[in-house]
Design a protein around this motif. Structure first.
Motif, PDB file in Angstrom:
ATOM      1  N   SER A  38       0.692  -1.266   0.324  1.00 35.75           N
ATOM      2  CA  SER A  38      -0.018  -0.125   0.085  1.00 35.75           C
ATOM      3  C   SER A  38       1.014   1.025   0.006  1.00 35.75           C
ATOM      4  N   PHE A  39       2.041   1.220   0.768  1.00 32.27           N
ATOM      5  CA  PHE A  39       2.960   2.296   0.533  1.00 32.27           C
ATOM      6  C   PHE A  39       3.250   2.513  -0.729  1.00 32.27           C
ATOM      7  N   ALA A  84       2.013   1.484  -3.675  1.00 31.56           N
ATOM      8  CA  ALA A  84       0.901   1.954  -4.576  1.00 31.56           C
ATOM      9  C   ALA A  84       0.663   3.336  -4.222  1.00 31.56           C
ATOM     10  N   THR A  85       0.533   3.801  -3.171  1.00 38.74           N
ATOM     11  CA  THR A  85       0.317   5.102  -2.619  1.00 38.74           C
ATOM     12  C   THR A  85       1.283   6.068  -3.393  1.00 38.74           C
ATOM     13  N   GLN A  86       2.678   5.658  -3.187  1.00 37.93           N
ATOM     14  CA  GLN A  86       3.699   6.563  -3.686  1.00 37.93           C
ATOM     15  C   GLN A  86       3.681   6.547  -5.291  1.00 37.93           C
ATOM     16  N   ASN A  88       1.163   6.385  -6.846  1.00 38.28           N
ATOM     17  CA  ASN A  88      -0.254   6.857  -7.359  1.00 38.28           C
ATOM     18  C   ASN A  88      -0.816   5.865  -8.308  1.00 38.28           C
ATOM     19  N   TYR A  89      -0.748   4.512  -7.912  1.00 40.94           N
ATOM     20  CA  TYR A  89      -1.466   3.332  -8.536  1.00 40.94           C
ATOM     21  C   TYR A  89      -2.238   2.486  -7.786  1.00 40.94           C
ATOM     22  N   PRO A  90      -3.424   2.041  -8.376  1.00 40.23           N
ATOM     23  CA  PRO A  90      -4.196   1.167  -7.626  1.00 40.23           C
ATOM     24  C   PRO A  90      -3.618   0.010  -6.946  1.00 40.23           C
ATOM     25  N   LEU A  91      -3.947  -0.431  -6.023  1.00 39.97           N
ATOM     26  CA  LEU A  91      -3.628  -1.690  -5.533  1.00 39.97           C
ATOM     27  C   LEU A  91      -4.589  -2.691  -5.321  1.00 39.97           C
ATOM     28  N   PRO A 119      -7.404  -0.197 -13.504  1.00 45.53           N
ATOM     29  CA  PRO A 119      -6.774  -0.112 -14.721  1.00 45.53           C
ATOM     30  C   PRO A 119      -5.260  -0.149 -14.493  1.00 45.53           C
ATOM     31  N   TYR A 176      -9.739  -0.134   0.134  1.00 44.29           N
ATOM     32  CA  TYR A 176      -8.775   0.541   1.174  1.00 44.29           C
ATOM     33  C   TYR A 176      -8.487   2.146   0.897  1.00 44.29           C
ATOM     34  N   ASP A 228      -3.799  -2.048   4.620  1.00 40.26           N
ATOM     35  CA  ASP A 228      -3.523  -1.142   3.354  1.00 40.26           C
ATOM     36  C   ASP A 228      -4.347   0.275   3.546  1.00 40.26           C
ATOM     37  N   ALA A 242      -1.328   2.358   5.341  1.00 39.41           N
ATOM     38  CA  ALA A 242       0.026   2.840   4.619  1.00 39.41           C
ATOM     39  C   ALA A 242      -0.711   4.112   3.997  1.00 39.41           C
ATOM     40  N   TYR A 243      -1.933   3.982   3.374  1.00 40.26           N
ATOM     41  CA  TYR A 243      -2.417   4.816   2.605  1.00 40.26           C
ATOM     42  C   TYR A 243      -2.504   5.939   3.434  1.00 40.26           C
ATOM     43  N   SER A 288       1.072   7.691   4.223  1.00 45.38           N
ATOM     44  CA  SER A 288       1.536   8.354   3.145  1.00 45.38           C
ATOM     45  C   SER A 288       0.983   9.793   2.754  1.00 45.38           C
ATOM     46  N   PRO A 330     -10.648   4.205  -8.037  1.00 47.35           N
ATOM     47  CA  PRO A 330     -10.225   3.626  -9.281  1.00 47.35           C
ATOM     48  C   PRO A 330     -10.543   2.263  -9.403  1.00 47.35           C
ATOM     49  N   ILE A 331     -10.554   1.658  -8.068  1.00 51.16           N
ATOM     50  CA  ILE A 331     -10.866   0.114  -8.013  1.00 51.16           C
ATOM     51  C   ILE A 331     -12.139  -0.235  -7.881  1.00 51.16           C
TER      52      ILE A 331
END
Ligand SMILES: Cc1cc2nc3c(=O)[nH]c(=O)nc-3n(C[C@H](O)[C@H](O)[C@H](O)COP(=O)(O)OP(=O)(O)OC[C@H]3O[C@@H](n4cnc5c(N)ncnc54)[C@H](O)[C@@H]3O)c2cc1C
Lengths: 248, 293
Positions: free
Chosen positions: A129-130, A132-134, A136-139, A169, B54, B82, B85-86, B89, B158-159
């Motif tokens: 999650s860190f 993906a967030t950094q 800026n992608y979905p996880l 996506p 999440y 999840d 961490a989100y 950040s 987006p999910i």
């Protein structure tokens, strides 16, 4: 449609071989060999299966140290095409590890990034999650099944109480777990070939970030009596006695 | 201190509120819908409705946090980790994972968690404001006063969630059992469970198992898995049969009062973590034990 897949792998000290200093309670890490972290193997397996199904390339990235070449060779033998080791790993700090990995990932073409959802040593379970967030992608987290359809990833997320079918996506991050697959044992031919393949080793080019001051690091005290019987005729009556004290 | 709590798990929500009550005022945000949660001391309970994604849950937490809280406690579950961490950040705030014990010391936070797969406990000082906490961090305490209740829709992101299939629950709760008979891979075959059931009946216990038995072989349901990634149990009596005693398993049963182990390998690590051990083949020892009880 072929995809560029990046798989993130970790090496950890062989936990079973760590002894505890009886006087201080501190773990003895000197001389303990490194091994492939459990779920990183599931991640490699998932990445290689996607390549086998859709075509493309699998690149492995590890934030570790020079000793990681053995693990990287194992990853090659499993079907990874190219590998990078960034040296200079000192301690578990998933936020910092995510930063290091994100920097490297940005230099490699990619559609999908796969990693284990919780490593067997620190078990923080926060790296995916860190990262993906950094980036800026979905996880898509804890994926039990993974499919790719053109520019979309479809995965079933295994949470504690439900399984959710989700899509996101590309590019996206996907974390996997032990149930996702059964990692392969590569054939001897692959292992031999892997030994000769080049591994790219690059030093860390960021200052290490720490997020805590360790006050103590010791094995929890076990107050157990440890009375062990090897003779059933002697042991069973004692067991019966203890059980009967609790279960009236 | 003012805490914002998020949990997607009813039991853990209660435990975390029980812990927070000791030194903080707090709000609970949860994807659970059980209104019982209004009676555990929270100023406010925000019931989140919609898809449990999440990052979207994270956004709702962030807007609530900005109303004025000191720290965030999140249950360590698949979604919780999840979310944590989100949020860490996005808010650029320090974090601490897998905490089983914490206290404040001035501006600093002192936390305890396991490391090296459960072999050692790390005690650390940090500026962490976002914690994931593990089961057993506290005990829910019923309160007379009813919390304010709100409902909030989780925004879309987006999910996309196509379908949610609940896992079947048999409704067992081994965390509350006083006696547990736990089996490992040493059982060898699912049919062996019949024998274990007889023993469990004799000792009025619940049956539990190690991770391979629950997750890999499905001899037992997942809700019976004891260990780091399973349930944390603290029965009066824990009988471990055919379990090697790897650290991840011990992490789930360490707080048991008395531990009995039966294993055919005298070097199995479980013998370091038991009060009474018997080196024997379980298929020889357990039938005799049942007879003697
Ligand atoms: C991230 C992560 C999380 C994990 N979480 C958990 C967790 O929550 N819970 C958990 O349990 N594990 C967990 N594990 C797995 C853990 O590391 C061990 O693999 C697991 O606990 C081993 O289970 P076991 O003792 O049943 O099997 P084994 O280690 O295979 O042990 C079987 C034992 O049975 C004995 N035996 C065999 N036959 C007989 C017989 N006839 N009579 C008597 N004894 C016999 C053997 O001597 C052996 O000691 C986790 C691992 C990872 C990487």
């Amino acid at each position: 449609m072929p995809y560029n897949i990046i798989v993130l792998i970790k090496q950890i000290p062989d936990l079973e071989l760590i002894k505890i200093n009886k006087d201080t309670g501190a773990p003895i890490l000197e001389g303990v060999p490194y091994r492939f972290e459990n779920l990183s193997k599931n991640a490699v397996e998932a990445a290689v299966r996607l390549k086998e199904k859709y075509g493309g390339k699998v690149t492995a990235v590890m934030f570790g140290n020079e000793k990681g070449t053995q693990v990287m060779k194992e990853a090659y033998a499993m079907g990874v095409d190219d590998g990078y080791i960034i040296t200079g790993y000192t301690e578990s700090n998933p936020r910092f590890t995510a930063k290091v990995l994100a920097n490297k990932i940005k230099q490699i073409p990619h559609d999908i990034i796969i990693l284990g959802n919780q490593s067997a040593d620190s078990m923080s379970g926060m790296l995916a999650s860190f990262l993906a967030t950094q980036l800026n992608y979905p996880l898509l987290s804890n994926a039990l099944k993974i499919e790719i359809n053109d520019k979309t990833a479809i995965a079933s997320e295994g949470a504690e109480k439900f399984v959710a079918d989700e899509t996101a996506p590309l590019p996206c991050v996907i974390s996997v777990t032990q149930e996702t697959n059964e990692p392969r044992f590569p054939p001897v031919m692959m292992i031999m070939k892997a030994g000769q393949k080049k591994i790219n080793i690059e030093p860390l080019n960021l200052p290490v970030e720490s997020y805590s001051k360790v006050l103590s690091k010791m094995a929890p005290k076990s107050e157990r009596k440890r009375i062990i019987f090897e003779d059933m005729d002697k042991g069973l009556p004692e067991i019966v006695k203890v059980i009967k004290e609790v279960v009236k | 201190m003012k805490a914002l709590i998020f949990s997607d798990n009813y039991d853990m929500a209660k435990q975390i509120m029980g812990r927070a009550m000791q030194d903080s005022q707090f709000t609970l945000m949860t994807t659970e819908s059980n209104e019982d949660l209004l009676y555990f001391g929270a100023e406010k309970v925000i019931f989140l409705k919609g898809q449990p994604v999440y990052s979207c849950i994270g956004e709702t937490l962030i807007s609530e946090f900005k109303k004025g809280y000191d720290f965030i406690l999140i249950s360590s579950t698949t979604i919780g980790r999840d979310v944590a961490a989100y949020v860490s950040s996005k808010l650029n705030l320090d974090y601490m994972p897998e905490v089983f014990n914490y206290r404040f010391d001035g501006n600093k936070l002192i936390t305890k968690r396991f490391s090296l797969g459960g072999k050692v406990v790390l005690e650390e000082e940090s500026d962490a404001k976002i914690l994931t906490v593990t089961p057993g961090v506290g005990e829910g305490i019923k309160s007379e006063r009813k919390s304010l209740s709100e409902e909030l829709k989780i925004p879309d992101g987006p999910i996309k969630v196509l379908a949610i299939n609940p896992k079947q629950s048999q409704g067992v709760d081994i965390e509350k059992a006083e006696v547990i008979v736990s089996v490992g891979r040493g059982l060898g075959k699912k049919e062996g469970l019949a024998l274990i059931e007889q023993l469990a009946k004799k000792v009025k216990g619940e049956i539990a198992g190690s991770r391979p038995v629950c997750l890999d072989y499905h001899w037992l349901s997942e809700e019976r898995q004891v260990g780091y990634s399973g349930k944390k149990v603290r029965p009066k009596l824990y009988i471990a049969i055919g379990i090697s005693g790897q650290i991840q398993h011990i992490a789930g049963m360490r707080d048991s009062k008395t531990v009995i182990a039966i294993n055919k390998d005298k070097n199995a690590p479980i013998f370091q973590e038991c009060d009474l051990g018997l080196v024997a083949d379980l298929y020889k020892a357990v039938p005799k034990l049942i007879e003697m009880l």
